[in-house]
Design an enzyme around this catalytic site. Sequence first.
Site, PDB file in Angstrom:
ATOM      1  CG  ASP B  88      36.033  42.759  31.879  1.00 34.62           C
ATOM      2  OD1 ASP B  88      36.753  43.098  31.014  1.00 34.62           O
ATOM      3  OD2 ASP B  88      35.723  41.737  32.317  1.00 34.62           O
ATOM      4  CD  GLU B 152      39.776  38.439  28.802  1.00 38.25           C
ATOM      5  OE1 GLU B 152      40.146  37.623  28.276  1.00 38.25           O
ATOM      6  OE2 GLU B 152      39.653  38.891  30.176  1.00 38.25           O
TER       7      GLU B 152
END
Lengths: 457, 457
Positions: B88, B152
């Site tokens: 991500d 994250e």
Amino acid sequence: MEQIRTYIEANKDRFLNELFDLLRIPSVSADPAYKKDVARAAEWLKEKFTALNVDRVEIYPTKGHPIIYAEKIIGPDKPTVLVYGHYDVQPPDPLDLWESPPFEPVIKNGKIYARGSCDDKGQMYMHLKALEVMNAMDAVNCNLKFLIEGEEEVGSAHLGEFVKANTDLLACDIVLVSDTSMVANDVPSITVGLRGLAYVEVTVTGPNRDLHSGTYGGAVANPINVLCEMIASLKDEDQRIMVEGFYDNVVELSQEERTKMAEKPFNHETYCKDLGIADTRGETGYSDIEVISIRPTLDVNGIWGGYTGEGAKTVLPSKAHAKISMRLVPNQKSGEIMELFARHFKKIAPPQVKVEVNLHHGGEAAVLSIDSTGYEAASLAMKETFGKEPIPTREGGSIPIVAMFQDVLGVNTVLFGFGLNADAIHSPNESYGLFNYFKGIETIPRFYHYFATLNQK
Amino acid sequence: MEQIRTYIEANKDRFLNELFDLLRIPSVSADPAYKKDVARAAEWLKEKFTALNVDRVEIYPTKGHPIIYAEKIIGPDKPTVLVYGHYDVQPPDPLDLWESPPFEPVIKNGKIYARGSCDDKGQMYMHLKALEVMNAMDAVNCNLKFLIEGEEEVGSAHLGEFVKANTDLLACDIVLVSDTSMVANDVPSITVGLRGLAYVEVTVTGPNRDLHSGTYGGAVANPINVLCEMIASLKDEDQRIMVEGFYDNVVELSQEERTKMAEKPFNHETYCKDLGIADTRGETGYSDIEVISIRPTLDVNGIWGGYTGEGAKTVLPSKAHAKISMRLVPNQKSGEIMELFARHFKKIAPPQVKVEVNLHHGGEAAVLSIDSTGYEAASLAMKETFGKEPIPTREGGSIPIVAMFQDVLGVNTVLFGFGLNADAIHSPNESYGLFNYFKGIETIPRFYHYFATLNQK
């Protein structure tokens, strides 16, 4: 009088439907996206004036939004009244707080809910309907001039220019404006004092790009933190404004004036309850009424910077911004105050950031003498239709054009407002009472009657 | 070694094109609008792992974004390395500051420009290509496990849960992560210290509705002004954080450690010049390197309230908001700090406003011993491919999962990062050097080689 009431009663629904048509036009002057709608509102008004058999009606384009001028002249021996109003409105956001769409007017418990219902479409349109009433009674007894602008909510950017260029066209004995509020429906009042405005936008720039707050945080000055520190330092704990020289020209009111002001009905508990706040936070040493009328202020109207979307972003942004406005009192000059602010704000900036101050716009404070024929005529008219003599009050808001008319046309302005503070102008769910709308239409013709009588030439 | 270089050289273009395909997927985890793209990135990675002949690859859905797990097991007598990374990325805004579209990667003066090019797609994908290289050389000499998450950038919301529930699956001797940076391409370094994070969002509510700043300004506390005052009060002029108890558990480094840190090449002038700032603004008594690594911080990551559109609106808003994060150092517990902040922030609120503090997410600081075989293997690998022994450094950023792996799996993490601070991660125009991408692919296999050697069973 009776005739007037009867005529209004007979045409109530149409008077409302016409206003609703105007309220449905989203004439938001601050946002370029609405430019066409603003123009449409001007066209709509021109048609209405034409239908009122005025002698002349024109739309004057400006570098911004157009100005509408109309007149009905009955003779040089009659006094001339210049009616001022505006057909532009504040932006409607935050939209999610509206209980009904801002540009789809509805009537709920006796009030019209819509953006501009009170400020100023509702109050401005009363004057067109008042003219219709007088036409019907064949009772026009003053020369009437109408100046309706589309930029009041953005500081009347181009009105001053227009007035300066058309002083003959606009020559008059008094300016009449319905864009203010009364104390209450059973406590009619006339605004004799207004605050001025100085509006600026500031930008604080730290690093030349957005940074990762983990990698750089701690070493690099964060422009948002800095902006907050700078804004916080603009007032002390007594809520006194710390901008150097800010109070230099502020006139302290005499104890007598302050005592008279204190007579205005005001209930601290009701005030706080209505706003859902535990207490007010005014300048130490002044009453609630005083801090919202005869004392200057400094408010942040908007602030933004960094990541404001959903979720969490660990950014140390490059820039932070704020819109800051100051309300001014008589003798404070807006231009001067903006300069003082800009100088002060740059001076208090820490060396790690760059600061930019853009001067948005300003307006001067104003006061109307209660001994003028303008005030007298307004007072007599209200006494007749409300059955009660109105009290003179001062308002915290600004109508910069009042000082401008004084400077350029050399005439006073009568603030003949019929709104209420509860009308939530500039807020979601703005409203205007049916009582107030029709009472205004009923009272305005009486103002002309008394003004003509008091100013026979 | 030579073989590895030759293979990489021969497949350079494909290695790049594959990374570009991944960079084109806007897998922004913070914004629900990108949910589908995040899922697409996971599917894309699964295909790539499959093509690498791993023994097993699976996508594990979570309440948030999916987790990818893959493994290649060569034998119980071999040490096991768990590679962690994330697919991500941070939101790309502000978009207008990007010189090329964030999700259309381009190469300019030796760097790949795209959101996620360095953080962490570029660094994470090096590990897949390193496996391809080892497959080709038939040189896989450790058991390899891959744990690639998609949250994250939003605090690894569901990773902890997953790891706790799969401790056998994830059992390993060491965790290997490439999500940090080196001092410079000619100064290889290994991160041995990381800061923790405590992220909160605050809302200050004044009146129950937006008000006209002229009518109410001066009496009603403005939530933006109040928020600014509260934020300003969170630091003193020495940039010390004033939250009660904030420093209670902070460990002061020994003079010896501080002297060693000072050896890290750092030029104040170059640092400021790169960021376009006149000076830094760190905590009094600590060097630039120290304030971004071993000292805690408090930064406002976002602020908003009132009117932020074009033009001027004279509103006294009902609410003002801010996102505030604190970087923590070893021994400060994020949960505790968030509680301390919430208590303090509510305590300093003036009685005229209501304050809400929402605890976003946090992570703990971490330190890796330079005597561990993990550090040694990384050091030897870099010495071989860079021709220079890397230096141990501490970084200001946070990788909360490092502390979590320590707690749950009882293993250390080697932060084997190949990025540079100039890569502008979390900012517009994020980039990753071609040198760094390929040097990483070349170095990783050497890490496994040395780690296997140092951990023969």
